[in-house]
Design a protein around this motif. Structure first.
Motif, PDB file in Angstrom:
ATOM      1  N   VAL A  49      26.189  21.613  -2.524  1.00  0.00           N
ATOM      2  CA  VAL A  49      26.539  20.484  -2.135  1.00  0.00           C
ATOM      3  C   VAL A  49      28.100  20.632  -1.502  1.00  0.00           C
ATOM      4  N   ILE A  50      28.608  20.388  -0.236  1.00  0.00           N
ATOM      5  CA  ILE A  50      30.043  20.973  -0.456  1.00  0.00           C
ATOM      6  C   ILE A  50      30.063  19.591   0.738  1.00  0.00           C
ATOM      7  N   PRO A  51      30.961  18.812   0.310  1.00  0.00           N
ATOM      8  CA  PRO A  51      32.267  17.389   0.632  1.00  0.00           C
ATOM      9  C   PRO A  51      32.506  17.686   1.714  1.00  0.00           C
ATOM     10  N   SER A  52      33.357  17.368   2.142  1.00  0.00           N
ATOM     11  CA  SER A  52      33.532  17.755   3.726  1.00  0.00           C
ATOM     12  C   SER A  52      33.885  16.111   5.109  1.00  0.00           C
ATOM     13  N   TYR A  53      35.323  16.462   5.252  1.00  0.00           N
ATOM     14  CA  TYR A  53      35.137  15.370   6.458  1.00  0.00           C
ATOM     15  C   TYR A  53      36.632  16.318   7.594  1.00  0.00           C
ATOM     16  N   GLY A  54      36.646  14.969   8.563  1.00  0.00           N
ATOM     17  CA  GLY A  54      37.556  15.968   9.993  1.00  0.00           C
ATOM     18  C   GLY A  54      36.991  17.468   9.594  1.00  0.00           C
ATOM     19  N   PRO A  73      19.751  29.597   1.934  1.00  0.00           N
ATOM     20  CA  PRO A  73      18.407  29.199   3.022  1.00  0.00           C
ATOM     21  C   PRO A  73      19.892  27.207   2.708  1.00  0.00           C
ATOM     22  N   GLN A  74      19.563  27.441   4.077  1.00  0.00           N
ATOM     23  CA  GLN A  74      19.709  26.105   4.726  1.00  0.00           C
ATOM     24  C   GLN A  74      19.510  24.755   4.288  1.00  0.00           C
ATOM     25  N   GLU A  75      17.909  25.081   3.740  1.00  0.00           N
ATOM     26  CA  GLU A  75      17.668  23.791   3.248  1.00  0.00           C
ATOM     27  C   GLU A  75      18.505  23.851   1.860  1.00  0.00           C
ATOM     28  N   GLN A  76      18.521  24.363   0.962  1.00  0.00           N
ATOM     29  CA  GLN A  76      19.841  24.901  -0.110  1.00  0.00           C
ATOM     30  C   GLN A  76      21.323  23.708   0.052  1.00  0.00           C
ATOM     31  N   ILE A  77      21.321  23.430   1.259  1.00  0.00           N
ATOM     32  CA  ILE A  77      22.565  23.068   1.580  1.00  0.00           C
ATOM     33  C   ILE A  77      22.649  21.742   1.551  1.00  0.00           C
ATOM     34  N   GLU A  78      23.151  20.678   1.175  1.00  0.00           N
ATOM     35  CA  GLU A  78      24.222  19.352   1.634  1.00  0.00           C
ATOM     36  C   GLU A  78      25.249  19.553   1.863  1.00  0.00           C
ATOM     37  N   VAL A  79      25.977  19.004   3.103  1.00  0.00           N
ATOM     38  CA  VAL A  79      26.811  18.317   3.289  1.00  0.00           C
ATOM     39  C   VAL A  79      27.310  17.091   2.999  1.00  0.00           C
ATOM     40  N   TRP A  80      28.871  16.443   2.124  1.00  0.00           N
ATOM     41  CA  TRP A  80      28.357  15.074   2.272  1.00  0.00           C
ATOM     42  C   TRP A  80      29.626  14.789   2.983  1.00  0.00           C
ATOM     43  N   LEU A  81      29.705  13.522   3.673  1.00  0.00           N
ATOM     44  CA  LEU A  81      30.595  12.814   4.583  1.00  0.00           C
ATOM     45  C   LEU A  81      30.716  11.678   4.198  1.00  0.00           C
ATOM     46  N   GLU A  94      29.477  11.959  11.040  1.00  0.00           N
ATOM     47  CA  GLU A  94      28.088  12.061  10.924  1.00  0.00           C
ATOM     48  C   GLU A  94      27.682  12.667  12.818  1.00  0.00           C
ATOM     49  N   GLU A  95      27.578  11.769  13.224  1.00  0.00           N
ATOM     50  CA  GLU A  95      26.975  12.309  14.884  1.00  0.00           C
ATOM     51  C   GLU A  95      28.354  14.092  15.115  1.00  0.00           C
ATOM     52  N   ARG A  96      29.839  13.778  14.587  1.00  0.00           N
ATOM     53  CA  ARG A  96      30.587  15.050  14.981  1.00  0.00           C
ATOM     54  C   ARG A  96      29.304  16.851  14.028  1.00  0.00           C
ATOM     55  N   TYR A  97      29.428  16.171  13.165  1.00  0.00           N
ATOM     56  CA  TYR A  97      29.228  17.334  11.910  1.00  0.00           C
ATOM     57  C   TYR A  97      27.153  17.880  12.732  1.00  0.00           C
ATOM     58  N   ARG A  98      26.394  16.850  12.738  1.00  0.00           N
ATOM     59  CA  ARG A  98      25.181  16.400  13.650  1.00  0.00           C
ATOM     60  C   ARG A  98      25.239  17.735  14.749  1.00  0.00           C
ATOM     61  N   GLN A  99      26.780  17.228  15.609  1.00  0.00           N
ATOM     62  CA  GLN A  99      26.395  17.831  16.948  1.00  0.00           C
ATOM     63  C   GLN A  99      27.063  19.417  16.595  1.00  0.00           C
ATOM     64  N   ALA A 100      27.890  18.727  15.328  1.00  0.00           N
ATOM     65  CA  ALA A 100      28.383  20.857  15.809  1.00  0.00           C
ATOM     66  C   ALA A 100      27.497  22.194  14.765  1.00  0.00           C
ATOM     67  N   ASP A 104      22.991  26.144  15.259  1.00  0.00           N
ATOM     68  CA  ASP A 104      23.095  27.177  13.767  1.00  0.00           C
ATOM     69  C   ASP A 104      22.735  27.047  12.543  1.00  0.00           C
ATOM     70  N   TRP A 105      23.000  24.943  13.153  1.00  0.00           N
ATOM     71  CA  TRP A 105      22.833  24.676  11.167  1.00  0.00           C
ATOM     72  C   TRP A 105      21.401  23.861  10.721  1.00  0.00           C
ATOM     73  N   PRO A 106      20.705  23.370  11.982  1.00  0.00           N
ATOM     74  CA  PRO A 106      19.562  22.422  11.234  1.00  0.00           C
ATOM     75  C   PRO A 106      19.308  21.812  10.462  1.00  0.00           C
ATOM     76  N   LYS A 107      18.830  23.408   9.495  1.00  0.00           N
ATOM     77  CA  LYS A 107      18.223  22.393   8.393  1.00  0.00           C
ATOM     78  C   LYS A 107      19.140  21.813   7.535  1.00  0.00           C
ATOM     79  N   VAL A 108      20.219  22.397   7.609  1.00  0.00           N
ATOM     80  CA  VAL A 108      21.741  21.776   6.844  1.00  0.00           C
ATOM     81  C   VAL A 108      21.462  20.282   6.443  1.00  0.00           C
ATOM     82  N   ARG A 109      21.269  19.566   5.377  1.00  0.00           N
ATOM     83  CA  ARG A 109      21.290  18.395   5.391  1.00  0.00           C
ATOM     84  C   ARG A 109      22.630  17.007   5.102  1.00  0.00           C
ATOM     85  N   LEU A 110      22.783  15.951   5.781  1.00  0.00           N
ATOM     86  CA  LEU A 110      23.733  15.754   6.028  1.00  0.00           C
ATOM     87  C   LEU A 110      23.380  14.705   5.403  1.00  0.00           C
ATOM     88  N   ARG A 111      24.201  13.780   4.241  1.00  0.00           N
ATOM     89  CA  ARG A 111      24.677  12.727   3.612  1.00  0.00           C
ATOM     90  C   ARG A 111      25.730  11.712   3.881  1.00  0.00           C
TER      91      ARG A 111
END
Length: 119
Positions: A49-54, A73-81, A94-100, A104-111
């Motif tokens: 889990v990676i908390p991230s902001y801006g 593996p990307q499947e094991q990564i979540e970014v908390w927003l 969420e929109e900014r991170y999804r676009q970014a 290269d990182w389509p399987k990373v989950r965003l929460r």
């Protein structure tokens, strides 16, 4: 000098040998080497889990790039927003991170969290 158990000695030797190779030639990530040295070892399921902001660009160039080099593996990564928009931004976090991350990182989950600690 402390006496190391045989597994630690083998792991140290394996890591030293792997570190002498160029990154792209390394056969396994450190956690994979350890797993191979333990008979019957099964890694428990995990989520990193990676908390991230801006900072979607910095997340990619630093944090996710490091995790890629470690072969996580990307499947094991979540970014908390955080919910909503960062200061000075029109798009939500969420929109900014999804676009970014889309290319290269389509399987990373965003929460996305909720406002306030009590909600």
């Amino acid at each position: 000098d402390p006496v190391l158990p045989p597994v630690q000695i083998m792991m140290s030797a394996a890591l030293a040998a792997a570190e002498s190779l160029p990154q792209e030639s390394r056969p396994f990530a450190p956690h994979e080497i350890f797993a191979k040295l333990q008979k019957g070892f099964k890694r428990p399921p995990y989520v990193l889990v990676i908390p991230s902001y801006g900072r979607p660009e910095r997340l990619q160039t630093h944090t996710l790039a490091f995790l890629r080099r470690q072969r996580i593996p990307q499947e094991q990564i979540e970014v908390w927003l955080a919910p909503g928009c960062a200061p000075g931004q029109i798009l939500t976090e969420e929109e900014r991170y999804r676009q970014a991350l889309a290319e290269d990182w389509p399987k990373v989950r965003l929460r996305t969290g909720v406002r306030g600690i009590m909600e």
